[in-house]
Every structure is written in structure tokens, then in C-alpha cells.
Motif scaffolding. Structure first.
Motif, PDB file in Angstrom:
ATOM      1  N   SER A   1       0.805  -1.221   0.000  1.00  0.00           N
ATOM      2  CA  SER A   1       0.000   0.000   0.000  1.00  0.00           C
ATOM      3  C   SER A   1       0.837   1.269   0.000  1.00  0.00           C
ATOM      4  N   GLU A   2       2.121   1.155   0.296  1.00  0.00           N
ATOM      5  CA  GLU A   2       2.999   2.336   0.321  1.00  0.00           C
ATOM      6  C   GLU A   2       3.724   2.542  -1.007  1.00  0.00           C
ATOM      7  N   GLY A   3       3.372   1.761  -2.019  1.00  0.00           N
ATOM      8  CA  GLY A   3       3.847   2.022  -3.362  1.00  0.00           C
ATOM      9  C   GLY A   3       5.085   1.255  -3.776  1.00  0.00           C
ATOM     10  N   VAL A   4       5.402   1.384  -5.065  1.00  0.00           N
ATOM     11  CA  VAL A   4       6.602   0.788  -5.646  1.00  0.00           C
ATOM     12  C   VAL A   4       7.543   1.932  -6.022  1.00  0.00           C
ATOM     13  N   HIS A   5       8.838   1.723  -5.771  1.00  0.00           N
ATOM     14  CA  HIS A   5       9.801   2.811  -5.907  1.00  0.00           C
ATOM     15  C   HIS A   5      11.060   2.294  -6.596  1.00  0.00           C
ATOM     16  N   CYS A   6      11.700   3.178  -7.354  1.00  0.00           N
ATOM     17  CA  CYS A   6      12.920   2.820  -8.060  1.00  0.00           C
ATOM     18  C   CYS A   6      14.024   3.815  -7.714  1.00  0.00           C
ATOM     19  N   HIS A   7      15.195   3.283  -7.355  1.00  0.00           N
ATOM     20  CA  HIS A   7      16.374   4.088  -7.066  1.00  0.00           C
ATOM     21  C   HIS A   7      17.555   3.566  -7.873  1.00  0.00           C
ATOM     22  N   THR A   8      18.581   4.369  -8.001  1.00  0.00           N
ATOM     23  CA  THR A   8      19.835   3.881  -8.548  1.00  0.00           C
ATOM     24  C   THR A   8      20.569   3.119  -7.453  1.00  0.00           C
ATOM     25  N   LEU A   9      21.620   2.404  -7.804  1.00  0.00           N
ATOM     26  CA  LEU A   9      22.385   1.684  -6.793  1.00  0.00           C
ATOM     27  C   LEU A   9      23.161   2.641  -5.895  1.00  0.00           C
ATOM     28  N   GLY A  10      23.221   3.911  -6.299  1.00  0.00           N
ATOM     29  CA  GLY A  10      23.839   4.925  -5.454  1.00  0.00           C
ATOM     30  C   GLY A  10      22.855   5.630  -4.537  1.00  0.00           C
ATOM     31  N   GLY A  11      21.570   5.249  -4.606  1.00  0.00           N
ATOM     32  CA  GLY A  11      20.561   5.801  -3.708  1.00  0.00           C
ATOM     33  C   GLY A  11      19.751   6.953  -4.267  1.00  0.00           C
ATOM     34  N   ALA A  12      19.986   7.357  -5.507  1.00  0.00           N
ATOM     35  CA  ALA A  12      19.222   8.454  -6.098  1.00  0.00           C
ATOM     36  C   ALA A  12      17.825   7.977  -6.493  1.00  0.00           C
ATOM     37  N   HIS A  13      16.810   8.778  -6.170  1.00  0.00           N
ATOM     38  CA  HIS A  13      15.431   8.425  -6.501  1.00  0.00           C
ATOM     39  C   HIS A  13      15.197   8.607  -7.997  1.00  0.00           C
ATOM     40  N   VAL A  14      14.582   7.604  -8.625  1.00  0.00           N
ATOM     41  CA  VAL A  14      14.280   7.658 -10.058  1.00  0.00           C
ATOM     42  C   VAL A  14      12.793   7.892 -10.279  1.00  0.00           C
ATOM     43  N   TRP A  15      11.947   7.047  -9.676  1.00  0.00           N
ATOM     44  CA  TRP A  15      10.509   7.228  -9.784  1.00  0.00           C
ATOM     45  C   TRP A  15       9.796   6.454  -8.690  1.00  0.00           C
ATOM     46  N   SER A  16       8.532   6.822  -8.453  1.00  0.00           N
ATOM     47  CA  SER A  16       7.650   6.113  -7.522  1.00  0.00           C
ATOM     48  C   SER A  16       6.262   6.026  -8.140  1.00  0.00           C
ATOM     49  N   ARG A  17       5.533   4.977  -7.758  1.00  0.00           N
ATOM     50  CA  ARG A  17       4.159   4.833  -8.241  1.00  0.00           C
ATOM     51  C   ARG A  17       3.273   4.298  -7.129  1.00  0.00           C
ATOM     52  N   ASP A  18       2.152   4.965  -6.907  1.00  0.00           N
ATOM     53  CA  ASP A  18       1.168   4.548  -5.915  1.00  0.00           C
ATOM     54  C   ASP A  18       0.176   3.608  -6.579  1.00  0.00           C
ATOM     55  N   LEU A  19       0.087   2.379  -6.087  1.00  0.00           N
ATOM     56  CA  LEU A  19      -0.829   1.387  -6.654  1.00  0.00           C
ATOM     57  C   LEU A  19      -2.119   1.268  -5.854  1.00  0.00           C
ATOM     58  N   GLY A  20      -2.308   2.163  -4.888  1.00  0.00           N
ATOM     59  CA  GLY A  20      -3.520   2.126  -4.081  1.00  0.00           C
ATOM     60  C   GLY A  20      -3.366   1.256  -2.848  1.00  0.00           C
ATOM     61  N   VAL A  21      -4.423   1.212  -2.056  1.00  0.00           N
ATOM     62  CA  VAL A  21      -4.409   0.410  -0.829  1.00  0.00           C
ATOM     63  C   VAL A  21      -4.669  -1.049  -1.173  1.00  0.00           C
TER      64      VAL A  21
END
Length: 214
Positions: A159-179
Motif C-alpha cells: 500500500s505504500e507504493g513501488v519505488h525505483c532508485h539507482t544503486l547509489g541511492g538516487a530516486h528515479v521514480w515512484s508509483r502509488d498502486l492504491g491500498v
């Protein structure tokens, strides 16, 4: 507190590539690592006798049933850190089923550790909020294991979403898929399906008892 990450001594440099463990249950989700001899016994608890077979031990704050993953010289693990007091956790064998009183503000975080010495290379907060779904007293708000293809690092917290980062910790994108309602008998069990990366796609299992998301 989350159980500390533990590693036994590494093998030779020629085995370094085969020691990558990029997702839940490793390569192909097989749970098998060919060609790498494994230790048959170790002790990480000083109260049980001399510590042996452990190269390093690093405490990670919060609660998480997320398994660590390994890529090259880095170890990645996810955790959920409750604001204020310690989050409740009850382990062991018991027959009753209880939801945890853990609906307060949390921050979902990823830790990157040095595989050689356990040092924290970086830490990033993925999300800060109150949980949108409950969990069982045996579970955590960070049950799912991260996944990487060597370039992207994917975390999925239901419920807290799916998230993508680089291997260095930089945020790339996030997506909320709902509860994602994974409750039954009035108890929120806690989401537990880990992401899978194949080529340029991410696969997520989003089953729920009522077969729905709201």
C-alpha cells in the motif's frame, strides 16, 4: 530493532560475481547458489558462547522481514522505522492472531552496506507517512525484499507504493498502486510479495483476500 545483518567470511575473488543475490531467493528465485561452499555452523550471539563464523554485524533501525540482497560489493536491505517509541513485534509459537498496534507515523527506508565490512554506504527514506494498511503482530511494515538488475534498485511496500532508485541511492521514480487490502478475520496481515525484475519490466503480485484493491 531490526535483526542485524549478518555475513560469513567471503570466498575468493573469482567467486565474487556468483555471490550476487539480486532478489528474494536469489537468481531465478531458486534459493540455490551453485559452486559456493557455505558454512555449516556459526554463532552471532555472544551470550551463547564465543562469536564465530561472522565477519561483521551491523544494526539496522526499525523493523523489517525484508531479506538482504547483494550486488557486487554492496548489500541492500529495507526497513520501516516507527516515529517515537519502538514498534511492537511478537515472535515465537502462539495460537492467537493479533493485529499490531502500529498505525503511527513511519518512514520506509533502504540501507546500503559495504559487503566487506558492514559499513553503511548510504541510507535513503523512500516514504514518510502513516501506514495505509495494518499488519500482524508477527509481521512488519517492510516484509518485502528489494530487487536489482545491477542498474535499478526496486522496492515494493504494498500500500505504500513501488519505488525505483539507482544503486547509489538516487530516486528515479515512484508509483502509488492504491491500498492493498490483505486483511482477513479483521486482522491486517502485512504485505509480503517481493518484486521481480525481468529485462526492462518489473513484475508485482498484488493478490488480496477479496481480490481487489481500493
Amino acid at each position: 530493532m531490526m535483526p542485524a545483518a549478518l555475513l560469513t567470511p567471503l570466498r575468493t575473488r573469482t567467486q565474487a560475481k556468483s555471490l550476487d543475490w539480486p532478489a528474494f531467493r536469489g537468481h531465478g528465485a531458486s534459493g540455490v547458489q551453485d559452486g559456493v561452499p557455505l558454512p555449516t555452523n556459526w554463532n552471532a550471539d555472544p551470550s551463547a558462547g564465543p562469536v564465530k563464523g561472522i565477519r561483521w554485524k551491523t544494526p539496522v533501525p526499525g523493523l523489517g522481514h525484508s531479506s538482504p540482497i547483494v550486488w557486487s560489493h554492496r548489500v541492500f536491505v529495507a526497513t520501516a522505522i516507527r516515529d517515537g517509541d519502538e514498534a511492537p513485534l511478537r515472535l515465537g509459537l502462539f495460537g492467537d492472531s493479533d493485529g499490531a498496534d502500529d498505525g503511527g507515523a513511519q518512514r520506509w527506508a533502504i540501507y546500503c552496506l559495504d559487503k566487506k565490512n558492514g559499513g553503511v554506504l548510504w541510507e535513503t527514506t523512500v516514504k514518510s507517512a502513516r501506514p495505509r494498511a495494518g499488519r500482524h503482530v508477527k509481521a512488519t511494515h517492510a516484509n518485502t525484499t528489494l530487487a536489482t538488475d545491477g542498474t535499478s534498485l526496486v522496492s515494493f511496500f504494498g500500500s505504500e507504493g513501488v519505488h525505483c532508485h539507482t544503486l547509489g541511492g538516487a530516486h528515479v521514480w515512484s508509483r502509488d498502486l492504491g491500498v492493498m487490502d490483505v486483511s482477513k478475520y479483521g486482522i491486517g496481515w502485512g504485505f509480503g510479495a517481493s518484486p521481480v525484475i525481468f529485462k526492462d519490466r518489473i513484475y508485482l503480485q498484488c493478490d488480496a483476500p477479496a481480490d481487489r484493491m481500493s
